[in-house]
Scaffold this motif. Structure first.
Motif, short mmCIF file in Angstrom:
data_model
loop_
_atom_site.label_atom_id
_atom_site.label_comp_id
_atom_site.label_asym_id
_atom_site.label_seq_id
_atom_site.Cartn_x
_atom_site.Cartn_y
_atom_site.Cartn_z
N THR A 107 -25.35 9.29 -26.84
CA THR A 107 -24.03 9.45 -26.22
C THR A 107 -23.56 8.15 -25.58
OG1 THR A 107 -24.62 11.74 -25.80
CG2 THR A 107 -22.71 10.91 -24.63
N SER A 108 -24.47 7.48 -24.89
CA SER A 108 -24.09 6.20 -24.24
C SER A 108 -23.65 5.19 -25.29
CB SER A 108 -25.28 5.58 -23.50
OG SER A 108 -25.88 6.50 -22.66
N VAL A 109 -24.44 5.11 -26.35
CA VAL A 109 -24.17 4.10 -27.36
C VAL A 109 -22.88 4.45 -28.12
CG1 VAL A 109 -25.09 3.11 -29.49
CG2 VAL A 109 -26.54 3.34 -27.50
N PHE A 110 -22.63 5.75 -28.31
CA PHE A 110 -21.38 6.15 -28.97
C PHE A 110 -20.18 5.77 -28.09
CE2 PHE A 110 -18.12 9.55 -29.79
CZ PHE A 110 -17.70 9.04 -31.02
N LEU A 111 -20.29 5.97 -26.78
CA LEU A 111 -19.17 5.58 -25.91
C LEU A 111 -18.97 4.07 -25.98
CD1 LEU A 111 -16.98 6.20 -23.83
CD2 LEU A 111 -18.68 5.95 -22.03
N TYR A 112 -20.06 3.33 -26.03
CA TYR A 112 -19.95 1.88 -26.13
C TYR A 112 -19.27 1.49 -27.46
CZ TYR A 112 -21.29 -3.05 -26.11
OH TYR A 112 -21.25 -4.42 -26.15
N ALA A 113 -19.60 2.22 -28.52
CA ALA A 113 -18.96 1.97 -29.82
C ALA A 113 -17.46 2.25 -29.72
CB ALA A 113 -19.60 2.84 -30.91
N LEU A 114 -17.08 3.33 -29.02
CA LEU A 114 -15.65 3.64 -28.87
C LEU A 114 -14.93 2.53 -28.11
CD1 LEU A 114 -15.54 7.42 -27.74
CD2 LEU A 114 -14.99 6.51 -29.98
N LEU A 115 -15.60 2.02 -27.08
CA LEU A 115 -14.97 1.00 -26.23
C LEU A 115 -14.86 -0.35 -26.93
CD1 LEU A 115 -16.77 1.78 -22.84
CD2 LEU A 115 -14.35 2.18 -23.38
N THR A 116 -15.74 -0.59 -27.89
CA THR A 116 -15.76 -1.92 -28.52
C THR A 116 -15.37 -1.86 -30.00
OG1 THR A 116 -18.13 -1.63 -28.93
CG2 THR A 116 -17.53 -2.80 -26.92
N ASN A 117 -14.86 -0.71 -30.42
CA ASN A 117 -14.39 -0.53 -31.81
C ASN A 117 -15.45 -0.87 -32.84
OD1 ASN A 117 -11.77 0.23 -30.99
ND2 ASN A 117 -11.37 -1.93 -30.53
N ARG A 118 -16.65 -0.39 -32.61
CA ARG A 118 -17.72 -0.62 -33.57
C ARG A 118 -18.09 0.67 -34.29
NH1 ARG A 118 -20.64 -5.41 -33.00
NH2 ARG A 118 -19.84 -6.65 -31.27
N ILE A 119 -18.72 0.51 -35.43
CA ILE A 119 -19.21 1.67 -36.18
C ILE A 119 -20.60 1.98 -35.64
CG2 ILE A 119 -20.10 2.36 -38.46
CD1 ILE A 119 -17.30 -0.07 -38.20
N LEU A 120 -20.83 3.24 -35.30
CA LEU A 120 -22.16 3.62 -34.82
C LEU A 120 -23.03 4.07 -35.98
CD1 LEU A 120 -24.25 4.42 -32.62
CD2 LEU A 120 -23.18 6.67 -32.58
N LEU A 121 -24.20 3.43 -36.10
CA LEU A 121 -25.21 3.88 -37.07
C LEU A 121 -26.48 4.20 -36.30
CD1 LEU A 121 -24.73 1.18 -39.87
CD2 LEU A 121 -23.83 3.51 -39.84
N VAL A 122 -27.23 5.20 -36.75
CA VAL A 122 -28.48 5.51 -36.05
C VAL A 122 -29.68 5.41 -37.01
CG1 VAL A 122 -27.38 6.98 -34.29
CG2 VAL A 122 -28.25 8.01 -36.38
N ASP A 123 -30.78 5.12 -36.39
CA ASP A 123 -32.08 5.01 -37.04
C ASP A 123 -32.32 6.25 -37.91
OD1 ASP A 123 -34.72 4.50 -37.46
OD2 ASP A 123 -35.23 4.25 -35.33
N ARG A 124 -32.62 6.03 -39.20
CA ARG A 124 -32.81 7.21 -40.06
C ARG A 124 -34.25 7.71 -40.03
NH1 ARG A 124 -30.45 6.82 -44.57
NH2 ARG A 124 -31.63 8.34 -45.70
N TYR A 125 -35.14 6.96 -39.43
CA TYR A 125 -36.56 7.32 -39.56
C TYR A 125 -37.06 8.29 -38.49
CZ TYR A 125 -36.34 3.81 -43.05
OH TYR A 125 -35.97 3.13 -44.16
N LYS A 126 -36.26 8.61 -37.50
CA LYS A 126 -36.75 9.49 -36.45
C LYS A 126 -36.16 10.89 -36.61
CE LYS A 126 -39.38 6.46 -35.18
NZ LYS A 126 -38.90 5.17 -34.81
#
Ligand code: GDP
Length: 494
Positions: A107-126
Motif C-alpha cells: 500500500t505504501s509503495v502504491f501510494l508512492y507510485a501514485l504520487l510520482t506517476n510510476r508503474i507499480l510492479l511487484v515481485d512475482r516469486y513470493k
C-alpha cells in the motif's frame, strides 16, 4: 443475489464508492465484487482519488508487462546505457515479510507510485499471484520472469543501493546531487525497518527531486511509510486532495488493491457463514505474542495475556462479565438461565492466534460461568499454526484469510505492534482497542486503549528534519501525523 450474502436485504455498493470499476471477470476473482457484502464503510473516497486511480490504471496498462513501452524500458535497463525518463517509469517492490507487513508495504509503495506517476510492479516469486488477484485491468502487476536485474540479491550495502551511493558521495555533495545532470538507470531503495541514516534520506524533498529523474526504482521495505510521505512538502497538496479525510489512506487503498484469490475467499466466506453470520455481534480478537518464556524461548501460553484480553474485552463492554466465584457462579447460572429466556443474544468471538490456548480458555470461562446478562458467547478460531512460516504458501493463505475474517467483525481488539492487526482494522475501517505490550509478564494498566485512527503505524519512522539537517520530533510537526499509541517512537496519521 445468491445465498452467499450475509445480509440479503441490505443493499451494498459493490464498487466501494467508485474505488473499483466494472469489467473484471467476476468468476476468476469473486472477492473483488463480493467484499462489499461483508464490509460497510462510513468513509467515501474522494472524486479526486477515484480520478487518480483511473489514470493509474491507464498508465499501468500503457506501460506494463507485455507492452512496447515495457520491452523498450527493460531492454535499456539490460543494455547498461543511461536511459532518459519517458512517460513510463517504474517502481518494483521486492517482497519478503509476513502478510500484515506485505499489505502495508504494498500500500505504501502504491501510494508512492501514485504520487510520482510510476508503474507499480511487484515481485512475482513470493506467491503474490496465489494470494491476491490482479488489481489493475488489462495488465499484470507481477514483474515478468525475464526481468533483467537480479534484484533479489540487492542488499543495503550493494553498489546500487541509494543509501550506499549517498554515503560514498557517488553524486558529490547535496547540492551537486540535486543538480546532477545524469542519473543512474536504476537505484535500489533499502527501506526496511533496520535501514540506516543515508537510506532514510529517501524521505527528504531534495532526494525525491533527484529520484524523479531515475527511470527504475527497486524498493525493499517492510514498513507502512505513508506517514513520512505526508511530511514531504512536495507531496502535501496532492495528498490532501487525494485524501481529504487523511486517516483513510490505508482503508481506501487496501480496499482498492487487495482482492484475495478464490481459494482464500471461499475459505473466508465459508467460515463467516458457518460461525459468524448468525450472531448478533461479532468481536474480533487478534492475539500476537512477542514475549518469550524461560530458557526454551517458547512464546507462551501466558496466563497474564489471557487476563489482559478478558479485562480489555469486559472493561470496554465488548464481552459480557462472567461470575468468577463458585457461589456467584451458581447464582449467575440461575440468573443467566432466567436472563436467557429474555436474552437469546449470541456474541461470536473470532480469535486469531498462532496458539489455540487463549481461545480455548476464553470459551472455557464462558462455558463454566455463564455471562451475567445471559448472552451466549461462542469462540471460534480458524487455525493455530504454532509458529510463523512466511515462506509457506498455505500458511500465508490462512494468515490472509484470517486478516479478512477479522475485518468482518463489528468490534476489534488487536495486539499492539502487530501489522496483522493493522491490516484488519484498516480493511474494516474500525478503530480497534489496542492491547499494550506487557512488561515483566504483568497485565498493563489499562490493558488496552482505543486507537486514535484506523491507520497503521510506521514503526521505524525517521526523525530527521531534512531542511534543518538535524534530528527533531516529527510527531509534533503536523497535527495529523502523531506518535502511535502502541509504538511511542512510530508515526501514524490521525
Ligand atoms: P506482525 O509480525 O504481527 O506484524 O504481522 P505479519 O502478518 O507481518 O507477520 C506475522 C506472520 O505470522 C503472519 O503473516 C502469519 O504468517 C503468522 N501469524 C501471526 N499471527 C497469526 C494468526 O493469528 N493467524 C495466522 N494464521 N497466522 C499468524
Amino acid at each position: 443475489m445468491d445465498d452467499m450474502s450475509p445480509s440479503p436485504h441490505i443493499m451494498y455498493d459493490r464498487l466501494l464508492g467508485g474505488l473499483l470499476i466494472e469489467g473484471f471477470d467476476e468468476k476468476s476473482c469473486r472477492s473483488r465484487y463480493q467484499f462489499a457484502r461483508y464490509h460497510k464503510s462510513p468513509n467515501i473516497p474522494s472524486p479526486y482519488l477515484i480520478e487518480k486511480l483511473r489514470k493509474q490504471e491507464a498508465l499501468q496498462k500503457k506501460c506494463g508487462p507485455g507492452t512496447k513501452a515495457y520491452r523498450e524500458a527493460s531492454k535499456q535497463l539490460r543494455s547498461g546505457q543511461s536511459i532518459n525518463m519517458t512517460d513510463c517509469n517504474y517502481l518494483l517492490l521486492t517482497i519478503h515479510a509476513g502478510m500484515g507487513n506485505r499489505m502495508l508495504e504494498i500500500t505504501s509503495v502504491f501510494l508512492y507510485a501514485l504520487l510520482t506517476n510510476r508503474i507499480l510492479l511487484v515481485d512475482r516469486y513470493k506467491e503474490i499471484g496465489d494470494l491476491f488477484c490482479e488489481p489493475f485491468p488489462g495488465t499484470s502487476w507481477l514483474v515478468p520472469s525475464d526481468f533483467p536485474l537480479n534484484y533479489g540479491e540487492f542488499t543495503q550495502s550493494s553498489p546500487e543501493s541509494y543509501g550506499n551511493m549517498l554515503q560514498n558521495k557517488v553524486f558529490g555533495d547535496n547540492t551537486e546531487r540535486s543538480l546532477a545532470g545524469t542519473r543512474p538507470r536504476y537505484v535500489f531503495l533499502y527501506l526496511d525497518g533496520n535501514c540506516g541514516f543515508h537510506d532514510k534520506l529517501f524521505y527528504c524533498e531534495d532526494d525525491q527531486q533527484f529520484l524523479q529523474g531515475v527511470p527504475w526504482l527497486i524498493i525493499r521495505t517492510d514498513m507502512y511509510f505513508v506517514p513520512s510521505l505526508f511530511l514531504i512538502p512536495a507531496f502535501q497538496d496532492e495528498l490532501s486532495r487525494l485524501f481529504p479525510e487523511k486517516d483513510t489512506v490505508f482503508h481506501h487503498l487496501a480496499r482498492y488493491l487487495f482482492h484475495p484469490t478464490n481459494n482464500v475467499w471461499y475459505s473466508v466466506t465459508k467460515y463467516y457463514r458457518s460461525y459468524l453470520a448468525k450472531a448478533e455481534k461479532r468481536v474480533g480478537i487478534q492475539i500476537r505474542i512477542y514475549e518469550t518464556k524461560g530458557i526454551l524461548q517458547r512464546n507462551g501460553p501466558f496466563p497474564h495475556i489471557l487476563n489482559q484480553i478478558l479485562s480489555c474485552a469486559q472493561n470496554q463492554k465488548l464481552l459480557p462479565e462472567i461470575a468468577m466465584t463458585e457461589g456467584a457462579a451458581a447464582e449467575t447460572q440461575n440468573k443467566g438461565a432466567a436472563a436467557e429466556t429474555q436474552n437469546n443474544r449470541t456474541i461470536a468471538v473470532l480469535t486469531t492466534s498462532l496458539s489455540s490456548w487463549y481461545s480455548d480458555q476464553i470459551q472455557k470461562k464462558y462455558d463454566e460461568h455463564p455471562a451475567v446478562d445471559g448472552t451466549t458467547v461462542e469462540v471460534h478460531q480458524p487455525s493455530h499454526e504454532e509458529y510463523q512460516r512466511s515462506r509457506n504458501k498455505k500458511h500465508n493463505m490462512k494468515a490472509l484469510a484470517e486478516i479478512y475474517l477479522l475485518s468482518m467483525t463489528d468490534e476489534l481488539i488487536t495486539s499492539g505492534f502487530s501489522t496483522f492487526g493493522y491490516a484488519a482494522q484498516g480493511l474494516a475501517g474500525l478503530k480497534p482497542w489496542i492491547m499494550f505490550r506487557s512488561e515483566n509478564h504483568m497485565v498493563p494498566d489499562p490493558p488496552c486503549g482505543r486507537a486514535m485512527s484506523i491507520e497503521p503505524c510506521f514503526h521505524q519512522a525517521p526523525f530527521y528534519d531534512c531542511k534543518a539537517k538535524r534530528d527533531t520530533d516529527l510527531g509534533k510537526v503536523l497535527p495529523y501525523v502523531r506518535h502511535c499509541e502502541d509504538v511511542s517512537w512510530g508515526l501514524k496519521i490521525v
